[in-house]
Design an enzyme around this catalytic site. Sequence first.
Site, mmCIF file in Angstrom:
data_model
loop_
_atom_site.group_PDB
_atom_site.id
_atom_site.type_symbol
_atom_site.label_atom_id
_atom_site.label_comp_id
_atom_site.label_asym_id
_atom_site.label_seq_id
_atom_site.Cartn_x
_atom_site.Cartn_y
_atom_site.Cartn_z
ATOM 1 N N SER A 1 86.319 36.109 54.813
ATOM 2 C CA SER A 1 85.104 35.560 54.845
ATOM 3 C C SER A 1 84.902 34.167 55.433
ATOM 4 O O SER A 1 85.753 33.355 54.910
ATOM 5 C CB SER A 1 84.619 35.501 53.235
ATOM 6 O OG SER A 1 85.051 36.595 52.580
ATOM 7 N N HIS B 1 79.948 45.085 59.706
ATOM 8 C CA HIS B 1 80.369 43.848 59.425
ATOM 9 C C HIS B 1 81.875 44.042 59.368
ATOM 10 O O HIS B 1 82.453 44.596 58.456
ATOM 11 C CB HIS B 1 79.982 43.703 58.015
ATOM 12 C CG HIS B 1 80.340 42.097 57.652
ATOM 13 N ND1 HIS B 1 79.698 41.115 57.883
ATOM 14 C CD2 HIS B 1 81.554 41.892 56.780
ATOM 15 C CE1 HIS B 1 80.303 40.211 57.336
ATOM 16 N NE2 HIS B 1 81.369 40.389 56.661
ATOM 17 N N HIS C 1 90.624 45.543 51.158
ATOM 18 C CA HIS C 1 90.951 44.922 49.915
ATOM 19 C C HIS C 1 91.388 45.887 48.661
ATOM 20 O O HIS C 1 91.160 46.931 48.717
ATOM 21 C CB HIS C 1 89.552 44.183 49.153
ATOM 22 C CG HIS C 1 89.043 43.073 50.126
ATOM 23 N ND1 HIS C 1 88.078 43.246 51.039
ATOM 24 C CD2 HIS C 1 89.264 41.601 49.841
ATOM 25 C CE1 HIS C 1 88.001 42.185 51.567
ATOM 26 N NE2 HIS C 1 88.493 41.078 51.038
ATOM 27 N N GLU D 1 86.198 35.994 38.219
ATOM 28 C CA GLU D 1 86.897 35.663 36.871
ATOM 29 C C GLU D 1 85.947 35.062 36.061
ATOM 30 O O GLU D 1 85.008 34.448 36.488
ATOM 31 C CB GLU D 1 87.949 34.579 37.210
ATOM 32 C CG GLU D 1 88.934 34.767 38.439
ATOM 33 C CD GLU D 1 88.540 35.127 39.669
ATOM 34 O OE1 GLU D 1 88.919 36.068 40.472
ATOM 35 O OE2 GLU D 1 87.708 34.380 40.095
ATOM 36 N N SER E 1 92.424 38.792 47.913
ATOM 37 C CA SER E 1 93.160 39.316 49.106
ATOM 38 C C SER E 1 94.568 38.392 49.315
ATOM 39 O O SER E 1 94.901 37.879 48.242
ATOM 40 C CB SER E 1 92.154 39.199 50.042
ATOM 41 O OG SER E 1 92.103 37.797 50.602
#
Length: 278
Positions: free
Chosen positions: A38, A70, A101, A200, A219
């Site tokens: 990203s 994407h 992922h 999280e 990742s």
Amino acid sequence: PSLDDPATDPREIAAAAAREIAARSGVDRHDLALVLGSGWGGAADLLGETVADLPAEELPGFSAPVVPGHGGRIRSIRLSSQPSAEPSEVRHALVLGARTHYYEGKGVRRVAHAARVASACGASTLVLTNGCGSVRREWGPGSVVLVSDHLNLTGTSPLEGATFVDLTDLYSARLRGVAREVDADLPEGVYAQFRGPHYETPAEVRMAGVMGADLVGMSTALEAIAAREAGLEVLGLSLVTNLAAGVSAEALSHEEVLQAGSDAGPRISRLLAEIAGR
Ligand SMILES: Nc1nc2[nH]c(I)nc2c(=O)[nH]1
């Protein structure tokens, strides 16, 4: 043979993908491979001249991009760092814009596939970039951090069987030195890979901090382990797109994540191109 068949050796599929990449790009050895996470997408254009731009899902072991349109491309790029190089000295980079992922649930073999393909294509170095959350308040959105080590909190491994791989210096100190020649102020941090896809809780971010993590993401750690087993030297670069949950008062917004990524784009693309050229 298929990655989903336990009897298939994943390296066989990686070799098939590498043969296909060599055939379709006309480049029979790629010296360096990069996974662009990203915010890092813009770096490919700065690396050099695109020799081939292939849809990943047409290559063995890769799947269609999660977000249609994407990513999902694999590009062969002639590094422009040595314009006057002899043909044999020209360095080629393989840009793997097709990261799977672990949270996609497609299995660890598909997470590790890009690293194995990089090795099968002849690369000796893999640059893993990602977007992540920062446990440290002073590393706000847009901060770039060299990954010095990782905490693998996924509870799994990309490796199968008795493949006992040493992970000392997994995030090559030599390559971190090269990165610091480009930007001496780059900080270093420990990256914790959570399984995701949820972010999280504030308590989990505090836990990660207590355990020594500076960055949290979904990742990189599993890919790095697979890269090490495949004999690659690894450089990890994180772009902080948000303060992790609880580090600051306001909640995470996906817009904030995307905005930080695009704002930092030009700067980190130049950094990556500089590092790749060395
Ligand atoms: N686990 C985790 N992954 C992330 N990816 C991005 I971009 N930001 C985060 C984050 O705050 N936590």
